[in-house]
Design an enzyme around this catalytic site. Structure first.
Site, PDB file in Angstrom:
ATOM      1  N   HIS A  73      34.765  48.052  40.389  1.00  0.00           N
ATOM      2  CA  HIS A  73      35.088  46.790  41.061  1.00  0.00           C
ATOM      3  C   HIS A  73      33.892  46.272  41.843  1.00  0.00           C
ATOM      4  O   HIS A  73      33.348  46.985  42.680  1.00  0.00           O
ATOM      5  CB  HIS A  73      36.278  46.981  42.002  1.00  0.00           C
ATOM      6  N   PRO A  74      33.512  45.026  41.605  1.00  0.00           N
ATOM      7  CA  PRO A  74      32.412  44.447  42.381  1.00  0.00           C
ATOM      8  C   PRO A  74      32.901  44.056  43.777  1.00  0.00           C
ATOM      9  O   PRO A  74      34.110  43.905  43.997  1.00  0.00           O
ATOM     10  CB  PRO A  74      32.044  43.200  41.574  1.00  0.00           C
ATOM     11  N   GLU A  89      40.026  37.055  39.111  1.00  0.00           N
ATOM     12  CA  GLU A  89      40.689  37.760  40.201  1.00  0.00           C
ATOM     13  C   GLU A  89      40.141  37.365  41.571  1.00  0.00           C
ATOM     14  O   GLU A  89      40.872  37.376  42.556  1.00  0.00           O
ATOM     15  CB  GLU A  89      40.572  39.270  39.996  1.00  0.00           C
ATOM     16  N   PHE A 119      34.992  47.480  49.402  1.00  0.00           N
ATOM     17  CA  PHE A 119      36.272  47.009  49.927  1.00  0.00           C
ATOM     18  C   PHE A 119      37.104  46.571  48.736  1.00  0.00           C
ATOM     19  O   PHE A 119      36.703  45.709  47.968  1.00  0.00           O
ATOM     20  CB  PHE A 119      36.061  45.833  50.888  1.00  0.00           C
ATOM     21  N   ILE A 121      40.733  45.156  47.309  1.00  0.00           N
ATOM     22  CA  ILE A 121      41.977  44.459  47.609  1.00  0.00           C
ATOM     23  C   ILE A 121      42.426  43.755  46.340  1.00  0.00           C
ATOM     24  O   ILE A 121      41.589  43.341  45.534  1.00  0.00           O
ATOM     25  CB  ILE A 121      41.794  43.447  48.769  1.00  0.00           C
ATOM     26  N   ALA A 123      42.924  40.840  44.911  1.00  0.00           N
ATOM     27  CA  ALA A 123      42.481  39.508  45.314  1.00  0.00           C
ATOM     28  C   ALA A 123      43.229  38.379  44.598  1.00  0.00           C
ATOM     29  O   ALA A 123      43.158  37.228  45.037  1.00  0.00           O
ATOM     30  CB  ALA A 123      40.976  39.371  45.050  1.00  0.00           C
TER      31      ALA A 123
END
Length: 170
Positions: A73-74, A89, A119, A121, A123
Site C-alpha cells: 500500500h502506498p 481508492e 498509515f 486506512i 480510503a
C-alpha cells in the site's frame, strides 16, 4: 439457473488456473499467507464465503504477514503511479488543496516514524480531510492497538477489492 447459483464472476474466479487466481489475490492483498489461504479454500459457493475466508485469513496473519500486506500500500496522498486501484481508492485526496497534501505528507512521515509502517486506512469514500483527521487521531495510539486497527482496515480494503474481483466482467 436458480437464485442460489454461484455468481458468474465468482465462478470465473473459482475456475481460474491456480497461478492466475494467486496473482489476482496478490493484487488484492500483498500478503502471501492471505492469498495462499484463500486459494486453498476454492471453490467458493457464494461471495460471502469468500469474504468470510478473507476475514478469517486476516485474523490469523502474523506480524510479518501484516508487514508484507502493508508494504503493498502506498502512503495516503501518493498513489502508485499507473495503478488505477490505488488512485481510485485514494480519490478523496485527488482534489485536496496543496496545503492538505503537504500536511498529509508530514503526517504520513510522522506516523511511519512512530510505527515503522505506512498509515493504512480504508480510503474508499473518504475525503482528504477525513483521512487527515484519522491519522491525527491514530498517531497517538499504542503500537499494539494501532496494529489491530491496521488489521481491521486491511480487512475492509480486502473485501472491497475481492468484491471488485468477483464482480468484474470476463
Amino acid at each position: 439457473m436458480t437464485s442460489t447459483s454461484t455468481p458468474p464472476g465468482l465462478t470465473r474466479f473459482n475456475t481460474l488456473e491456480e497461478h492466475a487466481a494467486y496473482t489476482a489475490l496478490r493484487e488484492a492483498c500483498a500478503s502471501t499467507a492471505w492469498a495462499k489461504r484463500l486459494l486453498a479454500a476454492r471453490p467458493y459457493a457464494a461471495c460471502e464465503d469468500l469474504y468470510a475466508a478473507s476475514d478469517a485469513a486476516m485474523a490469523e496473519l502474523t506480524a510479518g504477514d501484516l508487514d508484507e500486506a502493508m508494504a503493498g500500500h502506498p502512503p495516503i496522498g501518493r498513489p502508485k503511479p499507473g495503478d488505477p486501484t490505488s488512485a481510485r481508492e485514494q480519490s478523496g485526496m485527488a482534489g485536496a488543496s496543496d496545503a492538505l497534501k503537504a500536511e498529509m505528507l508530514e503526517l504520513n512521515l510522522a506516523y511511519q516514524e512512530r510505527f515503522g509502517h505506512v498509515f493504512l486506512i480504508c480510503a474508499t469514500g473518504r475525503t482528504g480531510e477525513q483521512m487527515r483527521d484519522a491519522v491525527r487521531e491514530r498517531i497517538g495510539n499504542p503500537p499494539e492497538r494501532e496494529r489491530e486497527i491496521v488489521r481491521t482496515e486491511l480487512g475492509k480494503i480486502n473485501r472491497i477489492r475481492l468484491a471488485r474481483l468477483v464482480e468484474e466482467e470476463a
